[in-house]
Scaffold this active site. Structure first.
Site, PDB file in Angstrom:
ATOM      1  N   THR A 135       0.767  -1.530   0.019  1.00  0.00           N
ATOM      2  CA  THR A 135       0.026  -0.139   0.195  1.00  0.00           C
ATOM      3  C   THR A 135       0.797   1.518  -0.079  1.00  0.00           C
ATOM      4  O   THR A 135       0.709   2.203  -0.859  1.00  0.00           O
ATOM      5  CB  THR A 135      -0.654   0.241   0.955  1.00  0.00           C
ATOM      6  N   SER A 168       1.705  -7.791  -0.815  1.00  0.00           N
ATOM      7  CA  SER A 168       2.263  -8.792  -0.352  1.00  0.00           C
ATOM      8  C   SER A 168       1.668 -10.160   0.165  1.00  0.00           C
ATOM      9  O   SER A 168       2.099 -10.694   0.205  1.00  0.00           O
ATOM     10  CB  SER A 168       3.115  -8.210   1.111  1.00  0.00           C
ATOM     11  N   THR A 184       1.613  -5.275   3.930  1.00  0.00           N
ATOM     12  CA  THR A 184       1.811  -5.067   5.783  1.00  0.00           C
ATOM     13  C   THR A 184       0.811  -6.421   5.697  1.00  0.00           C
ATOM     14  O   THR A 184       1.074  -6.786   7.045  1.00  0.00           O
ATOM     15  CB  THR A 184       0.219  -3.779   6.587  1.00  0.00           C
ATOM     16  N   ASP A 185       0.514  -6.951   5.095  1.00  0.00           N
ATOM     17  CA  ASP A 185      -0.092  -7.875   4.907  1.00  0.00           C
ATOM     18  C   ASP A 185       0.631  -9.815   5.538  1.00  0.00           C
ATOM     19  O   ASP A 185       0.058 -10.052   6.320  1.00  0.00           O
ATOM     20  CB  ASP A 185      -1.089  -8.090   3.948  1.00  0.00           C
TER      21      ASP A 185
HETATM   22  N1  ASP Z   1      -2.693  -5.649   0.600  1.00  0.00           N
HETATM   23  C1  ASP Z   1      -1.489  -4.360   0.869  1.00  0.00           C
HETATM   24  C2  ASP Z   1      -0.355  -5.241   1.200  1.00  0.00           C
HETATM   25  O1  ASP Z   1      -0.164  -6.499   1.694  1.00  0.00           O
HETATM   26  C3  ASP Z   1      -1.965  -3.622   2.253  1.00  0.00           C
HETATM   27  C4  ASP Z   1      -0.807  -3.093   2.568  1.00  0.00           C
HETATM   28  O2  ASP Z   1       0.173  -2.706   2.728  1.00  0.00           O
HETATM   29  O3  ASP Z   1      -0.870  -1.974   4.140  1.00  0.00           O
HETATM   30  O4  ASP Z   1       0.511  -4.965   0.045  1.00  0.00           O
END
Ligand code: ASP
Length: 335
Positions: A14, A56, A87-88
């Site tokens: 993200t 991710s 973050t995932d």
């Molecule tokens: N879907 C995103 C990822 O993990 C979520 C994030 O980065 O907060 O790449």
């Protein structure tokens, strides 16, 4: 004092995403990402490396090894590393890097954001800035996650909120430090490594994580053990195995020395860990076959530690046990 030289390695997520008609897509290059925060140049000498540009969700163990290799190849040229990541699955990557890079005397910080850096309202700039504050501190070393103001050991970070800015918790262990403005308030010192710096290059893909549900059928166990060498069972509460599954586990496992198969018991409860000896449903497992127990470790740490451990080709269950319980980057306090 000369400003510290930091390598920003970007992987997507993200933090580097922009809005498209198909939803958020990580399109920013590492240079474009850092260009959003030019003031970082006042704190450090930043350089960038784009490793990949993916959500991710699409990160695999091959990316973990690629990241460790990129850090190894650049080790002598930098004072620290900041990995920008979705973050995932960041908790998994932080844990994997903790096992792939051991004895690190430099900081390796993972960070990301819940909102894109290009957005008007975003946590990305603060997280990046906090990561730099952490990485330039001379007492910072080893793999950490910096998020929402917290500095968390790489083996203890878990994403436990999908939306909020304080998305990461330090599970069963205090946060190492807190970033307050320009200051790092350290709660847990990271000792200077006693072992030499070691980069590992291999992870075994033969690890399976099985979450128990009430009434689960034993029918799948045979094929799980046929495909995987390590089965981590997320059991209920402090731990145990349902009666209906005991024969399936015994048959699939055999003895480690003969089959090379290993069972690890953990809990699906996030906090306070497993303690399989407490109930009869756990003691009957002790009586029936050998297994390892995760105790206070996170799922992310257990999963990636097993991938690292299996790649070490341990010859006996005793050797496996000794390596599994050896603490790495604060991953366990069970002795
Ligand atoms: N879907 C995103 C990822 O993990 C979520 C994030 O980065 O907060 O790449």
């Amino acid at each position: 004092m000369a400003k510290r030289k930091l390598l920003f390695i970007t992987t997507g997520g993200t933090i580097a995403s922009v809005k498209t008609k198909n939803g958020l897509v990580p399109l920013l290059t590492s240079k474009e990402l850092l260009a959003q925060l030019p003031e970082l140049g006042e704190l450090c000498q930043p350089e960038t490396l784009s490793l990949c540009s993916i959500d991710s969700t699409d990160i695999t163990p091959d990316h973990w090894v690629m990241l460790a290799n990129a850090i190894r190849e650049n080790w002598t040229g930098y004072d620290g590393f900041i990995v920008c990541h979705g973050t995932d699955t960041m908790g998994y990557t932080a844990a994997a890097l903790s096992y792939l890079i051991q004895g690190a005397d430099k900081p390796i910080v993972l960070t990301g954001a819940q909102q894109p850096i290009s957005g008007e309202i975003t946590d990305a700039k603060k997280n990046l800035r906090d990561s730099v504050i952490t990485a330039i501190d001379p007492a910072s070393r080893g793999v950490m996650v910096v998020f929402g103001g917290k500095v968390i050991a790489g083996t203890r970070a878990k994403k436990n909120k999908t939306i909020s800015y304080d998305a990461f918790a330090s599970v069963n262990f205090p946060a190492l430090a807190q970033v307050q403005g320009n200051k790092l308030v350290r709660y847990i010192p990271t000792p200077y490594p006693s072992a030499p710096l070691t980069f590992y290059r291999e992870l075994s893909p033969k690890v399976f994580l099985l979450k128990l549900t009430p009434g689960m059928s034993p029918a799948l166990l045979e094929s799980i053990f046929a495909h995987y060498d390590c089965v981590i069972v997320e059991s209920f509460g402090v731990g145990g195995i349902p009666k209906a599954l005991m024969d399936g586990f015994a048959a699939g496992l055999g003895t480690y020395e003969k089959t090379g198969k290993v069972l690890v018991l953990t809990t699906q409860v996030t906090y306070e860990g497993s303690d399989v000896g407490i109930y009869e449903v756990g003691q009957r497992v002790h009586e029936r076959f050998s297994f390892l127990e995760a105790h206070d470790m996170t799922i992310e740490a257990v999963y990636t530690k097993c991938m690292w451990l299996l790649a070490q080709n341990c010859r006996s269950f005793t050797e496996l046990q000794q390596k599994f319980y050896q603490p790495i980057n604060f991953d366990t306090f069970f002795q």
